[in-house]
Design an enzyme around this catalytic site. Structure first.
Site, mmCIF file in Angstrom:
data_model
loop_
_atom_site.group_PDB
_atom_site.id
_atom_site.type_symbol
_atom_site.label_atom_id
_atom_site.label_comp_id
_atom_site.label_asym_id
_atom_site.label_seq_id
_atom_site.Cartn_x
_atom_site.Cartn_y
_atom_site.Cartn_z
ATOM 1 N N GLY A 5 0.636 -1.309 0.165
ATOM 2 C CA GLY A 5 -0.074 -0.033 0.065
ATOM 3 C C GLY A 5 0.582 1.362 0.013
ATOM 4 N N ILE A 6 0.343 2.242 0.681
ATOM 5 C CA ILE A 6 0.872 3.439 0.829
ATOM 6 C C ILE A 6 2.493 3.233 1.276
ATOM 7 C CG2 ILE A 6 0.981 5.751 2.039
ATOM 8 C CD1 ILE A 6 -2.247 5.588 2.005
ATOM 9 N N ASP B 4 6.466 -5.735 15.223
ATOM 10 C CA ASP B 4 5.187 -5.163 15.601
ATOM 11 C C ASP B 4 5.541 -3.580 16.301
ATOM 12 O OD1 ASP B 4 2.816 -4.035 16.707
ATOM 13 O OD2 ASP B 4 2.306 -6.233 17.273
ATOM 14 N N GLY C 151 -0.570 1.531 9.861
ATOM 15 C CA GLY C 151 -1.898 1.988 10.652
ATOM 16 C C GLY C 151 -2.707 0.990 10.271
ATOM 17 N N ASN D 86 -21.594 0.086 19.180
ATOM 18 C CA ASN D 86 -21.223 -1.343 19.030
ATOM 19 C C ASN D 86 -19.789 -1.641 19.351
ATOM 20 O OD1 ASN D 86 -23.709 -1.956 18.299
ATOM 21 N ND2 ASN D 86 -23.178 -1.717 16.288
ATOM 22 N N ASN E 285 -15.612 10.626 10.719
ATOM 23 C CA ASN E 285 -16.250 9.585 9.910
ATOM 24 C C ASN E 285 -17.118 8.611 10.487
ATOM 25 O OD1 ASN E 285 -16.518 8.782 7.042
ATOM 26 N ND2 ASN E 285 -14.586 7.699 7.102
ATOM 27 N N TYR F 63 -10.648 5.069 14.884
ATOM 28 C CA TYR F 63 -9.792 5.540 13.963
ATOM 29 C C TYR F 63 -9.236 6.920 13.925
ATOM 30 C CZ TYR F 63 -7.626 5.648 9.133
ATOM 31 O OH TYR F 63 -6.494 5.986 7.920
ATOM 32 N N LYS G 175 -6.263 9.198 14.679
ATOM 33 C CA LYS G 175 -5.681 10.161 13.594
ATOM 34 C C LYS G 175 -5.603 11.605 13.876
ATOM 35 C CE LYS G 175 -4.319 6.748 10.760
ATOM 36 N NZ LYS G 175 -2.958 6.551 10.426
HETATM 37 P P1 NAD Z 1 -2.593 -1.225 4.200
HETATM 38 O O1 NAD Z 1 -3.509 -1.851 5.410
HETATM 39 O O2 NAD Z 1 -2.409 -1.545 2.981
HETATM 40 O O3 NAD Z 1 -1.020 -0.999 4.772
HETATM 41 C C1 NAD Z 1 -0.774 -0.800 6.307
HETATM 42 C C2 NAD Z 1 0.675 -1.605 6.647
HETATM 43 O O4 NAD Z 1 0.746 -1.396 7.916
HETATM 44 C C3 NAD Z 1 0.394 -3.109 6.211
HETATM 45 O O5 NAD Z 1 1.586 -3.483 5.488
HETATM 46 C C4 NAD Z 1 0.468 -3.764 7.707
HETATM 47 O O6 NAD Z 1 1.024 -5.217 7.912
HETATM 48 C C5 NAD Z 1 1.296 -2.615 8.418
HETATM 49 N N1 NAD Z 1 0.954 -2.687 9.955
HETATM 50 C C6 NAD Z 1 -0.031 -2.647 10.754
HETATM 51 N N2 NAD Z 1 0.029 -2.720 11.977
HETATM 52 C C7 NAD Z 1 1.288 -3.056 12.215
HETATM 53 C C8 NAD Z 1 2.096 -2.903 13.275
HETATM 54 N N3 NAD Z 1 1.467 -3.099 14.523
HETATM 55 N N4 NAD Z 1 3.644 -2.914 13.201
HETATM 56 C C9 NAD Z 1 4.051 -2.959 11.989
HETATM 57 N N5 NAD Z 1 3.313 -2.709 10.822
HETATM 58 C C10 NAD Z 1 1.868 -2.726 10.847
HETATM 59 O O7 NAD Z 1 -2.910 0.302 4.501
HETATM 60 P P2 NAD Z 1 -2.583 1.687 3.592
HETATM 61 O O8 NAD Z 1 -3.872 2.018 2.908
HETATM 62 O O9 NAD Z 1 -1.259 1.493 2.830
HETATM 63 O O10 NAD Z 1 -2.738 2.804 4.733
HETATM 64 C C11 NAD Z 1 -1.189 3.215 5.181
HETATM 65 C C12 NAD Z 1 -1.509 4.447 6.130
HETATM 66 O O11 NAD Z 1 -2.329 5.633 5.558
HETATM 67 C C13 NAD Z 1 -2.478 3.962 7.371
HETATM 68 O O12 NAD Z 1 -1.815 4.879 8.335
HETATM 69 C C14 NAD Z 1 -3.707 4.528 7.073
HETATM 70 O O13 NAD Z 1 -4.630 4.755 8.446
HETATM 71 C C15 NAD Z 1 -3.375 5.869 6.216
HETATM 72 N N6 NAD Z 1 -4.432 5.955 5.508
HETATM 73 C C16 NAD Z 1 -4.932 5.412 4.526
HETATM 74 C C17 NAD Z 1 -5.876 6.161 3.622
HETATM 75 C C18 NAD Z 1 -6.209 5.341 2.238
HETATM 76 O O14 NAD Z 1 -7.199 5.787 1.748
HETATM 77 N N7 NAD Z 1 -5.738 4.068 1.950
HETATM 78 C C19 NAD Z 1 -6.543 7.368 3.944
HETATM 79 C C20 NAD Z 1 -6.016 8.049 5.053
HETATM 80 C C21 NAD Z 1 -4.816 7.602 5.792
#
Ligand code: NAD
Length: 446
Positions: A217-218, A260, A289, A298, A346, A352, A356
Site C-alpha cells: 500500500g502507501i 510490531d 496503521g 457497538n 467519519n 480510527y 488520527k
Molecule cells: P494497508 O493496510 O494497505 O497497509 C498498512 C501496513 O501497515 C500493512 O503492511 C500492515 O501489515 C502494517 N502494519 C499494521 N500494523 C502494524 C504494526 N503493529 N507494526 C508494523 N506494521 C504494521 O494500509 P494503507 O492504505 O497503505 O494505509 C497506510 C497508512 O495510511 C495508514 O496509517 C492509514 O491509516 C493511512 N491512510 C490511508 C488512507 C487510504 O485511503 N488508504 C487514507 C487515509 C489514511
C-alpha cells in the site's frame, strides 16, 4: 485498484454522455517523473509588493518563463498571486481580479498559488481579516478550477518573505507534479533554515529513512519514492507480512526489520537497526496503521485499544525514544500519516478518527521538541487513496467517496509518498508542526 468509471468517460460516447448529464469527468493528473521540467509554459507572477518582485527574480533564476503581466490568450502553466502585503480586505481586489482575468488561460494541470501571511500574526483586526480572507478565496477558487489544475497557498510565518528559501522550496513542490493530489491547502513556512536541495533529482541522497508499514500500500509507495529520491531505507512491518516486506526491501535495496511497532521497545530496536546497518537515522516515517471500524454503540475493547495503540500510542513511544537517544547527533525529520477522518470525522470510525486526530495533536506538540534537536515533525492527512484498505469499501460507497473531492478521483499511494518525501527533505526545513492534506480537496467536512 482501477478507477473504471474514470477510464470509461475519457473518450467516445461515454465522454459525450457524461458531459451532457453533468457527471464527473476526472482529468488525468500531471504526476512527477525524474527529469520532468518543473512546469511547461509561462508562469504569471501577480502582485505589486517588493516580495512579488523578488519572487519573480528567483523564478527567472530557475530558468522559468516568467510574466509580470498577462499576455492575452497565452496558455499559462501557473499563476502565482502575491498577497503578502495586504493589510485591509479592500487591498485584495486589484491583484485578485487581475489574476481572475487570466484564469481562463490556465493550462490543464496548471497551478494557482497564493502567497500570503497567517492571520494569527497580524498587527490589526483589518490585517487579520485581509489575511484570513485569502483562506476563503483560495479554497473556493480551488473548487472552481478544472482539468486537473489545483490551487494551493503558502503562508509566510514570522520573518519569512516570498523569496525566502523555505517559501521557494514550498513553491517548487506546489508547482511540480509531486503535488498532483494536493489541492485547496496551505503550507505554512517559517523564515527557518530550509536548505536548498543541491541534487534536485536525488534530494534525499545520503539520508537513512525508516518507513513503518512498508510491506504494501502507501508504505511500499513511500519506500519506492524515498529510494527514487536517493535515501537508504529501513523497512518495518509485522512478521506476518515478512515475505512482502522482503520483496519491497529487495526492490529498493534497503533492509527489512520484522517488528510490531506496538511493542514497548520498538523505538530502541528501530534506532539500533538503522545505526548498526546504515550508520544513521535521518528520516522517520510513521505510516503503519490499521482500521477496526464499528459504530461507537457497538465498539469493544479489542477494536478500540488496537487502533489507539498502533496508530498513535506506538508513534508517541517511538518519537520519545528517537528524541531521547544520545546516539543520534540530531533528531530526524519525522513524518506521520494521519487521515482526513481525523479532521472531519467519519461514521463508523470513532476509534480510527480519534487516533488520527491524536497524530495531529502529537505533531503540533512535538514540533518544538524536535526543532530544539535539529529535527522537525509534520504529518500528511490522506483522503481517499486507491489501496487495499479502500478496495474493501462496498462499491456504491466507494464510488461516491472517490468523486467527493475537487479532482473527482481517488489519489494514488504515490501522491501521499511525494508529499512525505518533500516534508522529509532538507528543503522543507522551514516547515514544522504542520499537517498537509493529500486529498484532492475533499468536499465534505474538512
Ligand atoms: P494497508 O493496510 O494497505 O497497509 C498498512 C501496513 O501497515 C500493512 O503492511 C500492515 O501489515 C502494517 N502494519 C499494521 N500494523 C502494524 C504494526 N503493529 N507494526 C508494523 N506494521 C504494521 O494500509 P494503507 O492504505 O497503505 O494505509 C497506510 C497508512 O495510511 C495508514 O496509517 C492509514 O491509516 C493511512 N491512510 C490511508 C488512507 C487510504 O485511503 N488508504 C487514507 C487515509 C489514511
Amino acid at each position: 485498484m482501477t478507477d473504471t468509471y474514470a477510464q470509461l468517460v475519457k473518450k467516445g460516447p461515454a465522454k459525450r454522455l457524461a458531459r451532457k448529464l453533468g457527471l464527473p469527468q476526472p482529468a488525468a493528473l500531471r504526476r512527477y517523473e525524474p527529469g520532468q521540467p518543473l512546469v511547461t509554459g509561462p508562469v504569471l507572477v501577480q502582485g505589486s509588493s517588493s516580495g512579488a518582485d523578488d519572487l519573480a527574480a528567483a523564478l527567472l533564476g530557475w530558468d522559468l518563463d516568467v510574466r509580470r503581466h498577462a499576455v492575452p490568450r497565452e496558455k499559462l502553466a501557473a499563476i502565482i498571486l502575491g498577497l503578502d502585503a495586504v493589510s485591509r480586505p479592500e487591498d485584495l481586489e486589484t491583484p485578485v481580479l487581475a489574476a481572475a482575468a487570466s484564469l481562463r488561460d490556465l493550462a490543464p494541470g496548471g497551478r494557482v498559488i497564493t502567497i500570503s501571511r497567517p492571520a494569527l500574526d497580524a498587527e490589526s483586526p483589518a490585517a487579520a481579516a485581509a489575511r484570513q480572507a485569502v483562506d476563503g478565496l483560495l479554497r473556493s477558487l480551488a473548487k472552481e478550477l478544472r482539468a486537473g489544475a489545483t490551487g494551493n497557498g503558502i503562508l509566510l510565518a514570522g520573518a519569512a518573505a516570498p523569496a525566502s528559501p523555505g517559501a521557494l522550496a514550498a513553491l517548487q513542490f506546489l508547482l511540480s507534479g509531486r503535488s498532483a493530489f494536493v489541492d485547496g491547502q496551505f503550507l505554512t513556512v517559517g523564515a527557518g533554515d530550509a536548505v536548498p536541495t543541491g541534487n534536485v533529482d536525488k534530494p534525499l541522497a545520503g539520508k537513512t529513512a525508516v518507513v513503518t508499514g512498508a510491506a504494501r500500500g502507501i508504505g511500499a509507495a513511500i519506500a519506492r519514492t524515498l529510494h527514487r529520491d536517493g535515501a537508504t531505507l529501513v523497512l518495518v512491518d509485522v512478521p506476518a507480512a515478512g515475505d512482502h516486506l522482503a520483496a519491497v526491501a529487495n526492490e529498493v535495496r534497503g533492509t527489512a526489520l520484522q517488528l510490531d511497532i506496538s511493542t514497548e521497545d520498538a523505538g530502541r530496536r528501530i534506532i539500533s537497526h538503522a545505526l548498526q546497518r546504515h550508520g544513521s537515522l535521518d528520516i522517520m516515517v510513521h505510516n503503519a496503521g490499521i482500521t477496526r471500524d464499528k459504530l461507537l454503540a457497538n465498539m469493544d475493547h479489542a477494536r478500540w485499544s488496537s487502533v489507539i495503540n498502533i496508530n498513535i500510542a506506538a508513534q508517541l513511544r517511538i518519537n520519545d525514544a528517537v528524541l531521547a537517544d544520545d546516539r543520534l547527533a540530531t533528531a530526524p525529520r519525522i513524518v506521520s500519516v494521519s487521515s482526513t477522518s481525523g479532521i472531519a470525522g467519519n461514521r463508523g470510525q470513532t476509534n480510527y478518527a480519534a487516533s488520527k486526530a491524536g497524530v495531529i495533536g502529537m505533531v503540533r506538540a512535538t514540533a518544538p521538541l524536535a526543532a530544539a534537536k535539529g529535527g522537525a515533525v509534520n504529518a500528511v492527512a490522506p483522503g481517499f487513496i486507491e489501496t487495499d484498505m479502500t478496495a474493501r469499501i462496498p462499491f456504491a460507497v466507494r464510488e461516491v467517496a472517490r468523486r467527493l473531492n475537487s479532482l473527482q478521483q481517488g489519489g494514488l499511494p504515490v501522491d501521499v509518498a511525494e508529499t512525505i518525501a518533500f516534508l522529509a527533505s532538507d528543503a522543507a526545513g522551514g516547515i514544522n508542526g504542520e499537517v498537509v492534506r493529500v486529498c484532492g480537496q475533499n468536499l465534505v467536512g474538512a
